[in-house]
Design a protein around this motif. Structure first.
Motif, PDB file in Angstrom:
ATOM      1  N   ILE A  19       0.421  -1.409   0.316  1.00  0.00           N
ATOM      2  CA  ILE A  19       0.081  -0.327  -0.290  1.00  0.00           C
ATOM      3  C   ILE A  19       0.492   1.037  -0.186  1.00  0.00           C
ATOM      4  N   THR A  20       0.797   2.190  -0.753  1.00  0.00           N
ATOM      5  CA  THR A  20       1.389   3.544  -0.600  1.00  0.00           C
ATOM      6  C   THR A  20       0.399   5.093  -0.266  1.00  0.00           C
ATOM      7  N   GLY A  21       0.927   5.831   0.382  1.00  0.00           N
ATOM      8  CA  GLY A  21      -0.233   6.565   0.832  1.00  0.00           C
ATOM      9  C   GLY A  21       0.473   7.440   1.599  1.00  0.00           C
ATOM     10  N   ARG A  22      -0.076   8.364   1.275  1.00  0.00           N
ATOM     11  CA  ARG A  22       0.482   9.561   3.104  1.00  0.00           C
ATOM     12  C   ARG A  22      -0.008   9.338   4.655  1.00  0.00           C
ATOM     13  N   ILE A  93      -4.088  -0.427   9.791  1.00  0.00           N
ATOM     14  CA  ILE A  93      -2.529  -1.168   9.889  1.00  0.00           C
ATOM     15  C   ILE A  93      -2.363  -1.701  10.947  1.00  0.00           C
ATOM     16  N   GLU A  94      -1.472  -2.745  10.938  1.00  0.00           N
ATOM     17  CA  GLU A  94      -1.709  -2.989  13.023  1.00  0.00           C
ATOM     18  C   GLU A  94       0.175  -3.056  12.434  1.00  0.00           C
ATOM     19  N   MET A  95       0.603  -2.587  14.234  1.00  0.00           N
ATOM     20  CA  MET A  95       2.261  -2.622  13.905  1.00  0.00           C
ATOM     21  C   MET A  95       2.509  -3.491  14.642  1.00  0.00           C
ATOM     22  N   HIS A  96       3.485  -4.052  14.725  1.00  0.00           N
ATOM     23  CA  HIS A  96       3.365  -5.367  16.310  1.00  0.00           C
ATOM     24  C   HIS A  96       4.857  -4.051  16.034  1.00  0.00           C
ATOM     25  N   ARG A 113       4.321  -2.632   3.769  1.00  0.00           N
ATOM     26  CA  ARG A 113       4.326  -4.697   2.807  1.00  0.00           C
ATOM     27  C   ARG A 113       3.513  -5.191   4.133  1.00  0.00           C
ATOM     28  N   THR A 114       2.582  -5.744   3.741  1.00  0.00           N
ATOM     29  CA  THR A 114       1.977  -6.426   5.234  1.00  0.00           C
ATOM     30  C   THR A 114       1.164  -8.128   4.471  1.00  0.00           C
ATOM     31  N   GLU A 115       1.334  -8.050   5.271  1.00  0.00           N
ATOM     32  CA  GLU A 115       1.187  -9.609   5.804  1.00  0.00           C
ATOM     33  C   GLU A 115      -0.988  -9.536   6.596  1.00  0.00           C
ATOM     34  N   LEU A 126       1.852  -4.920   9.334  1.00  0.00           N
ATOM     35  CA  LEU A 126       2.605  -4.506   8.823  1.00  0.00           C
ATOM     36  C   LEU A 126       3.863  -5.060   9.346  1.00  0.00           C
ATOM     37  N   MET A 127       4.443  -5.169   8.056  1.00  0.00           N
ATOM     38  CA  MET A 127       6.177  -6.141   8.289  1.00  0.00           C
ATOM     39  C   MET A 127       7.052  -5.247   8.049  1.00  0.00           C
ATOM     40  N   GLN A 128       6.844  -3.559   6.897  1.00  0.00           N
ATOM     41  CA  GLN A 128       8.101  -3.482   6.566  1.00  0.00           C
ATOM     42  C   GLN A 128       7.381  -1.645   6.159  1.00  0.00           C
ATOM     43  N   VAL A 129       8.308  -0.760   6.703  1.00  0.00           N
ATOM     44  CA  VAL A 129       7.616   0.557   6.197  1.00  0.00           C
ATOM     45  C   VAL A 129       9.006   0.942   5.203  1.00  0.00           C
ATOM     46  N   VAL A 130       8.565   1.507   4.111  1.00  0.00           N
ATOM     47  CA  VAL A 130       9.959   2.825   3.173  1.00  0.00           C
ATOM     48  C   VAL A 130       8.984   4.220   3.731  1.00  0.00           C
ATOM     49  N   ASN A 131      10.194   5.066   3.820  1.00  0.00           N
ATOM     50  CA  ASN A 131       9.306   6.101   3.687  1.00  0.00           C
ATOM     51  C   ASN A 131      10.045   6.754   2.811  1.00  0.00           C
TER      52      ASN A 131
END
Length: 173
Positions: A19-22, A93-96, A113-115, A126-131
């Protein structure tokens, strides 16, 4: 129906893996416990118990944990994260685990990137975030079942495997 129901924003949950967004912000965090599977906990407990038995004979001081404590598992922080895509759709999205607070600012363009989670009623994880604003890749860190058990207990379990192997070799050899 009151006015808050009329203007409530629709939050989407189950989405594609990317998912890409603000970035809209973090919601209120809470803790969740991870249970450790019975076969894993019993195996480690019994093998460590064998090493503790030998250690007791040799007057060594073993690390003691009950099976109930092992099964309880680690607690980790769960933080709902919201973002809005180019079409104006809002996703939760849930971030653990945790990220540095300075890593994401409201309005940053991010790609996540999610699962899906085992429980289908929960939002994707949420598995990984790219700012994309700062080009910084981020991965939340959470405790694992192995870190929860601790190095002392795992070392005892490995020693228990070695002792069990020696006893088995002596029995059949």
């Amino acid at each position: 129906m009151d006015d808050t129901e009329l203007h409530r924003e629709r939050i989407l949950r189950h989405v594609s893996p990317i998912i890409t967004g603000r970035f809209l912000g973090f919601q209120t965090s809470y803790t969740r416990e991870v249970r450790i599977g019975r076969p894993v906990a019993i195996t480690v407990f019994l093998l460590a118990g064998l090493a503790q038995l030998i250690g007791g004979i040799l007057r060594m001081r073993p690390a003691r944990r009950t099976l109930k404590e092992l099964r309880k598992g680690p607690e980790f922080l769960v933080t709902p994260v919201r973002l809005r895509d180019d079409l104006g759709q809002t996703y939760e999205i849930e971030m653990h685990g945790q990220l540095p607070q300075s890593a994401l600012h409201r309005g940053d363009l991010i790609q996540v990137r999610t699962e899906p989670q085992a429980d289908p009623t929960l939002p994707v994880r949420l598995m990984q975030v790219v700012n994309l604003t700062t080009m910084q890749p981020l991965t939340p860190r959470i405790p694992t079942q192995w870190s929860h058990m601790g190095p002392a207990l795992l070392l005892q379990a490995v020693l228990g495997v070695a002792i069990f192997g020696v006893v088995l070799a002596a029995w059949f050899g």
